[in-house]
Design a protein around this motif. Structure first.
Motif, PDB file in Angstrom:
ATOM      1  N   ALA A  93       0.760  -0.984   0.143  1.00  0.00           N
ATOM      2  CA  ALA A  93      -0.147  -0.045  -0.169  1.00  0.00           C
ATOM      3  C   ALA A  93       1.137   1.514   0.180  1.00  0.00           C
ATOM      4  O   ALA A  93       0.614   2.276  -0.656  1.00  0.00           O
ATOM      5  CB  ALA A  93      -0.886   0.195   1.076  1.00  0.00           C
ATOM      6  N   SER A  94       2.072   1.238   0.789  1.00  0.00           N
ATOM      7  CA  SER A  94       2.782   2.502   1.147  1.00  0.00           C
ATOM      8  C   SER A  94       3.472   2.772  -0.377  1.00  0.00           C
ATOM      9  O   SER A  94       3.988   3.770  -0.879  1.00  0.00           O
ATOM     10  CB  SER A  94       3.780   2.333   2.104  1.00  0.00           C
ATOM     11  N   SER A  95       4.110   1.577  -0.887  1.00  0.00           N
ATOM     12  CA  SER A  95       4.782   1.791  -2.238  1.00  0.00           C
ATOM     13  C   SER A  95       3.787   2.421  -3.413  1.00  0.00           C
ATOM     14  O   SER A  95       4.134   3.102  -4.190  1.00  0.00           O
ATOM     15  CB  SER A  95       5.302   0.412  -2.783  1.00  0.00           C
ATOM     16  N   ILE A  96       2.532   2.091  -3.593  1.00  0.00           N
ATOM     17  CA  ILE A  96       1.691   2.505  -4.422  1.00  0.00           C
ATOM     18  C   ILE A  96       1.371   3.900  -3.960  1.00  0.00           C
ATOM     19  O   ILE A  96       1.474   4.929  -5.188  1.00  0.00           O
ATOM     20  CB  ILE A  96       0.191   1.777  -4.355  1.00  0.00           C
ATOM     21  N   ILE A  97       1.125   4.404  -2.733  1.00  0.00           N
ATOM     22  CA  ILE A  97       0.994   5.782  -2.561  1.00  0.00           C
ATOM     23  C   ILE A  97       2.189   6.697  -2.748  1.00  0.00           C
ATOM     24  O   ILE A  97       2.096   7.668  -3.602  1.00  0.00           O
ATOM     25  CB  ILE A  97       0.560   5.880  -1.029  1.00  0.00           C
ATOM     26  N   THR A  98       3.216   6.078  -2.495  1.00  0.00           N
ATOM     27  CA  THR A  98       4.783   6.986  -2.711  1.00  0.00           C
ATOM     28  C   THR A  98       4.666   7.067  -4.328  1.00  0.00           C
ATOM     29  O   THR A  98       5.170   8.100  -4.884  1.00  0.00           O
ATOM     30  CB  THR A  98       5.686   6.150  -2.352  1.00  0.00           C
ATOM     31  N   GLY A  99       4.414   6.155  -5.262  1.00  0.00           N
ATOM     32  CA  GLY A  99       4.554   6.045  -6.688  1.00  0.00           C
ATOM     33  C   GLY A  99       3.910   7.487  -7.149  1.00  0.00           C
ATOM     34  O   GLY A  99       4.143   7.705  -8.042  1.00  0.00           O
ATOM     35  N   ILE A 100       2.312   7.235  -6.612  1.00  0.00           N
ATOM     36  CA  ILE A 100       1.424   8.463  -7.038  1.00  0.00           C
ATOM     37  C   ILE A 100       2.166   9.872  -6.817  1.00  0.00           C
ATOM     38  O   ILE A 100       2.192  10.521  -7.676  1.00  0.00           O
ATOM     39  CB  ILE A 100       0.155   8.160  -6.622  1.00  0.00           C
ATOM     40  N   TRP A 101       2.688   9.825  -5.711  1.00  0.00           N
ATOM     41  CA  TRP A 101       3.177  11.165  -5.362  1.00  0.00           C
ATOM     42  C   TRP A 101       4.427  11.591  -6.092  1.00  0.00           C
ATOM     43  O   TRP A 101       4.597  12.770  -6.528  1.00  0.00           O
ATOM     44  CB  TRP A 101       3.316  11.279  -3.683  1.00  0.00           C
ATOM     45  N   LEU A 102       5.284  10.671  -6.413  1.00  0.00           N
ATOM     46  CA  LEU A 102       6.362  10.937  -7.086  1.00  0.00           C
ATOM     47  C   LEU A 102       6.289  11.288  -8.438  1.00  0.00           C
ATOM     48  O   LEU A 102       6.873  12.221  -8.960  1.00  0.00           O
ATOM     49  CB  LEU A 102       7.394   9.726  -6.826  1.00  0.00           C
ATOM     50  N   PHE A 103       5.126  10.852  -9.050  1.00  0.00           N
ATOM     51  CA  PHE A 103       4.862  10.984 -10.414  1.00  0.00           C
ATOM     52  C   PHE A 103       4.262  12.466 -10.497  1.00  0.00           C
ATOM     53  O   PHE A 103       4.729  13.212 -11.440  1.00  0.00           O
ATOM     54  CB  PHE A 103       3.843   9.907 -10.935  1.00  0.00           C
ATOM     55  N   ARG A 104       3.553  12.948  -9.793  1.00  0.00           N
ATOM     56  CA  ARG A 104       3.022  14.336  -9.497  1.00  0.00           C
ATOM     57  C   ARG A 104       4.284  15.385  -9.318  1.00  0.00           C
ATOM     58  O   ARG A 104       4.523  16.431 -10.010  1.00  0.00           O
ATOM     59  CB  ARG A 104       2.105  14.521  -8.531  1.00  0.00           C
ATOM     60  N   GLU A 105       5.293  14.886  -8.485  1.00  0.00           N
ATOM     61  CA  GLU A 105       6.352  15.846  -8.062  1.00  0.00           C
ATOM     62  C   GLU A 105       7.260  15.957  -9.354  1.00  0.00           C
ATOM     63  O   GLU A 105       7.707  16.902  -9.546  1.00  0.00           O
ATOM     64  CB  GLU A 105       7.128  14.961  -6.927  1.00  0.00           C
ATOM     65  N   LEU A 106       7.675  14.769 -10.178  1.00  0.00           N
ATOM     66  CA  LEU A 106       8.541  14.846 -11.191  1.00  0.00           C
ATOM     67  C   LEU A 106       7.852  15.581 -12.419  1.00  0.00           C
ATOM     68  O   LEU A 106       8.654  16.221 -13.169  1.00  0.00           O
ATOM     69  CB  LEU A 106       8.943  13.283 -11.511  1.00  0.00           C
ATOM     70  N   LYS A 107       6.624  15.647 -12.586  1.00  0.00           N
ATOM     71  CA  LYS A 107       5.893  16.459 -13.564  1.00  0.00           C
ATOM     72  C   LYS A 107       6.343  17.731 -13.286  1.00  0.00           C
ATOM     73  O   LYS A 107       6.519  18.769 -14.007  1.00  0.00           O
ATOM     74  CB  LYS A 107       4.468  16.249 -13.791  1.00  0.00           C
ATOM     75  N   HIS A 108       6.216  18.203 -11.550  1.00  0.00           N
ATOM     76  CA  HIS A 108       6.254  19.791 -11.198  1.00  0.00           C
ATOM     77  C   HIS A 108       7.912  20.126 -11.517  1.00  0.00           C
ATOM     78  O   HIS A 108       8.026  21.081 -12.069  1.00  0.00           O
ATOM     79  CB  HIS A 108       5.903  19.636  -9.958  1.00  0.00           C
ATOM     80  N   LEU A 109       8.830  19.063 -11.319  1.00  0.00           N
ATOM     81  CA  LEU A 109      10.098  19.357 -11.446  1.00  0.00           C
ATOM     82  C   LEU A 109      10.442  19.512 -12.830  1.00  0.00           C
ATOM     83  O   LEU A 109      11.318  20.464 -13.390  1.00  0.00           O
ATOM     84  CB  LEU A 109      10.948  18.254 -10.823  1.00  0.00           C
ATOM     85  N   ASP A 110       9.742  19.018 -13.987  1.00  0.00           N
ATOM     86  CA  ASP A 110      10.171  19.224 -15.341  1.00  0.00           C
ATOM     87  C   ASP A 110       9.598  20.487 -15.733  1.00  0.00           C
ATOM     88  O   ASP A 110      10.226  21.232 -16.596  1.00  0.00           O
ATOM     89  CB  ASP A 110       8.961  17.922 -16.071  1.00  0.00           C
ATOM     90  N   THR A 111       8.634  21.034 -15.155  1.00  0.00           N
ATOM     91  CA  THR A 111       7.925  22.273 -15.488  1.00  0.00           C
ATOM     92  C   THR A 111       9.114  23.461 -14.873  1.00  0.00           C
ATOM     93  O   THR A 111       9.474  24.415 -15.783  1.00  0.00           O
ATOM     94  CB  THR A 111       6.811  22.594 -14.597  1.00  0.00           C
ATOM     95  N   ARG A 112       9.395  23.387 -13.564  1.00  0.00           N
ATOM     96  CA  ARG A 112      10.627  24.319 -13.269  1.00  0.00           C
ATOM     97  C   ARG A 112      12.005  23.999 -14.107  1.00  0.00           C
ATOM     98  O   ARG A 112      12.487  25.025 -14.432  1.00  0.00           O
ATOM     99  CB  ARG A 112      10.830  23.836 -11.778  1.00  0.00           C
ATOM    100  N   HIS A 113      12.084  22.966 -14.568  1.00  0.00           N
ATOM    101  CA  HIS A 113      13.504  22.883 -15.350  1.00  0.00           C
ATOM    102  C   HIS A 113      13.430  23.622 -16.745  1.00  0.00           C
ATOM    103  O   HIS A 113      14.193  24.427 -17.105  1.00  0.00           O
ATOM    104  CB  HIS A 113      13.656  21.264 -15.648  1.00  0.00           C
ATOM    105  N   GLN A 114      12.099  23.628 -17.188  1.00  0.00           N
ATOM    106  CA  GLN A 114      11.848  24.010 -18.480  1.00  0.00           C
ATOM    107  C   GLN A 114      12.080  25.572 -18.108  1.00  0.00           C
ATOM    108  O   GLN A 114      12.099  26.356 -19.326  1.00  0.00           O
ATOM    109  CB  GLN A 114      10.493  23.614 -19.277  1.00  0.00           C
ATOM    110  N   GLU A 115      11.329  26.074 -17.157  1.00  0.00           N
ATOM    111  CA  GLU A 115      11.254  27.615 -16.864  1.00  0.00           C
ATOM    112  C   GLU A 115      12.538  28.023 -16.607  1.00  0.00           C
ATOM    113  O   GLU A 115      12.973  29.176 -17.178  1.00  0.00           O
ATOM    114  CB  GLU A 115      10.353  27.812 -15.502  1.00  0.00           C
ATOM    115  N   SER A 116      13.380  27.312 -15.903  1.00  0.00           N
ATOM    116  CA  SER A 116      14.920  27.859 -15.856  1.00  0.00           C
ATOM    117  C   SER A 116      15.655  27.850 -17.015  1.00  0.00           C
ATOM    118  O   SER A 116      16.598  28.450 -17.099  1.00  0.00           O
ATOM    119  CB  SER A 116      15.546  26.984 -14.682  1.00  0.00           C
ATOM    120  N   ALA A 117      15.369  26.701 -17.779  1.00  0.00           N
ATOM    121  CA  ALA A 117      16.147  26.691 -19.263  1.00  0.00           C
ATOM    122  C   ALA A 117      15.886  28.019 -20.039  1.00  0.00           C
ATOM    123  O   ALA A 117      16.566  28.542 -20.793  1.00  0.00           O
ATOM    124  CB  ALA A 117      15.861  25.337 -19.863  1.00  0.00           C
ATOM    125  N   ALA A 118      14.423  28.436 -20.075  1.00  0.00           N
ATOM    126  CA  ALA A 118      14.004  29.416 -20.768  1.00  0.00           C
ATOM    127  C   ALA A 118      14.663  30.781 -20.159  1.00  0.00           C
ATOM    128  O   ALA A 118      14.852  31.655 -20.890  1.00  0.00           O
ATOM    129  CB  ALA A 118      12.384  29.507 -20.664  1.00  0.00           C
TER     130      ALA A 118
END
Length: 452
Positions: free
Chosen positions: A427-452
């Motif tokens: 159960a905890s691994s499933i919950i962590t996977g969902i949260w990490l997926f959302r966080e990495l999408k946010h990190l991609d957005t910040r990376h694109q903004e800093s590159a720009a």
């Protein structure tokens, strides 16, 4: 090149090896304290001795929890400040953290020694086990300050880019403990007290080495007198970032109490002894994963502070892969030779070996996914998001495992206690996977903004 600057410039895979291998060795060595004590106690004292250390283990987890609150909280902050090129602030954090470690340790020792019997009784000690637990923990509590300094401040050494020295600190204590245990138990025949004396003497040597490192001129960060005066803002930041591992350890302590009481209710002292063996094996398997998480933490923290988000993701990915390989190897070993593992602790007690092997197989069913969960939860700790890290770190113990321990045994008896572990892992691994997926999408957005 400045050691801390390498965190943002060297190849990530090389950094992960450089930082994680010493941390893995160090954490494995840390597990030896518990493992060696139980192996020697099991063979010198018997199964009731193992049960005594198992009952006392939640107390030791509380001690370590406060070491993590200050030590790991300060380490996260130090890594980020070094990434921001703010060395003076990093030294202030280190100085404040040392004062907190000493003060809290003295408080824990005082309270623990005053109320040791009612505490151990509340933690599940039967009349037969209580004398063993009291003899052991009555001495361990005197060494609280040594454990806190040796463990807590050793993390600072790793944060400033010196993982080999951090590994040596833990190696030094564990080797000494392994040497002293058989002498005190088999030569002097001091029983439970001998194992405890071996542990606190070893921790004292580790603590002395850490203090020597910071006062002998070899450290990048210096302990300065002006930084020993507590500043409430710094204390608050340390505790905020240290809250997730602290909460996880406290929850693990509460979990240990609930599990011990459930084990005694449904299986007696034998079940408590067997689970002590299972937890010792679990520590040996989990410590390398925790070592990887500690090794990858300064890499992620520094590069996050430096806004090098591609390196952050690379370090996270490689950390997860390394941790998963380790837990898969551990899974195969525990499934193939569980009887041999349990027999190391007591070769004469056939009932202990039989039930312990069964407990290992059931409890470790979902072991291969735990590496992902631990590294991913630690990612949020490394980037300074304590609330996220706290939730994910507690998802296993609090949200799933404790309720499962209270419910499943009512339907499945002693097997219900064992089944609660793998259910919580999944159960905890499933919950962590969902949260990490959302966080990495946010990190991609910040990376694109800093590159720009």
């Amino acid at each position: 090149m400045d050691k801390s600057r390498k965190l943002g410039e060297e190849k990530v895979s090389k950094l992960l090896m450089k930082f994680s291998i010493p941390a893995v060795v160090g954490m494995l060595v840390n597990a030896v304290y518990n493992l060696v004590d139980r192996i020697f106690i099991g063979n010198a004292v018997g199964s009731l001795g193992i049960a005594g250390t198992t009952i006392g283990f939640p107390v030791m987890m509380v001690i370590m929890a406060f070491g993590m609150l200050i030590g790991i909280g300060a380490t996260s902050l130090i890594s980020i400040r070094l990434g921001e090129q703010k060395k003076e602030e990093a030294e202030l954090i280190a100085g404040n953290a040392m004062v907190l470690l000493i003060a809290i340790s003295v408080l824990i020792s005082t309270v623990g020694l005053l109320f040791i019997t009612p505490i151990l009784t509340a933690f599940g000690a039967s009349k037969a086990v209580l004398p063993y637990a009291r003899d052991y923990m009555g001495i361990i509590l005197w060494g609280t300050v040594f454990q806190s300094i040796g463990f807590g401040m050793n993390n600072f050494i790793r944060a400033e880019g010196n993982p080999r020295t951090a590994m040596f600190t833990m190696l030094l204590g564990a080797i000494l403990n392994t040497v002293l245990d058989p002498i005190f138990l088999f030569v002097f025949k001091w029983g439970m007290s001998g194992a405890a004396y071996a542990t606190i003497l070893s921790q004292a040597v580790s603590a002395a080495w850490v203090l020597y490192y910071y006062t002998g001129g070899g450290s990048q960060l210096k302990l300065r007198l002006k930084n020993l005066k507590l500043q409430m803002q710094t204390v608050g930041q340390i505790m905020a970032l240290g809250a997730p591992p602290f909460a996880m350890q406290i929850a693990a302590g509460v979990l240990g109490v609930i599990m011990n009481r459930s084990l005694f209710t449904y299986g007696g002292d034998l079940a408590v002894s067997a689970m002590g063996v299972v937890m010792s094996v679990m520590m040996v398997l989990m410590m390398p994963v925790i070592g990887i998480s500690q090794g990858v933490q300064p890499i992620i923290g520094y590069n996050y502070g430096a806004q090098k988000f591609d390196r952050v993701k690379d370090a996270l990915k490689q950390g997860i892969m390394a941790a998963t390989i380790i837990v898969c190897i551990g899974f195969l070993i525990t499934m193939l030779i569980p009887e041999q593992l349990v027999a190391m602790f007591n070769r004469q007690d056939r009932e202990l070996i039989k039930f312990g092997a069964h407990a290992l197989r059931v409890f470790f069913i979902f072991l291969p996914i735990i590496g992902f969960q631990i590294i991913s939860a630690n990612y949020f700790q490394a980037v300074g998001k304590p609330k996220h890290a706290a939730f994910l770190s507690l998802s296993r113990q609090v949200l799933v495992l404790i309720p499962a321990l209270l419910i499943l045994p009512r339907f499945f008896g002693l097997d219900g206690v064992l089944m609660a572990g793998p259910l919580a892992d999944l159960a905890s691994s499933i919950i962590t996977g969902i949260w990490l997926f959302r966080e990495l999408k946010h990190l991609d957005t910040r990376h694109q903004e800093s590159a720009a």
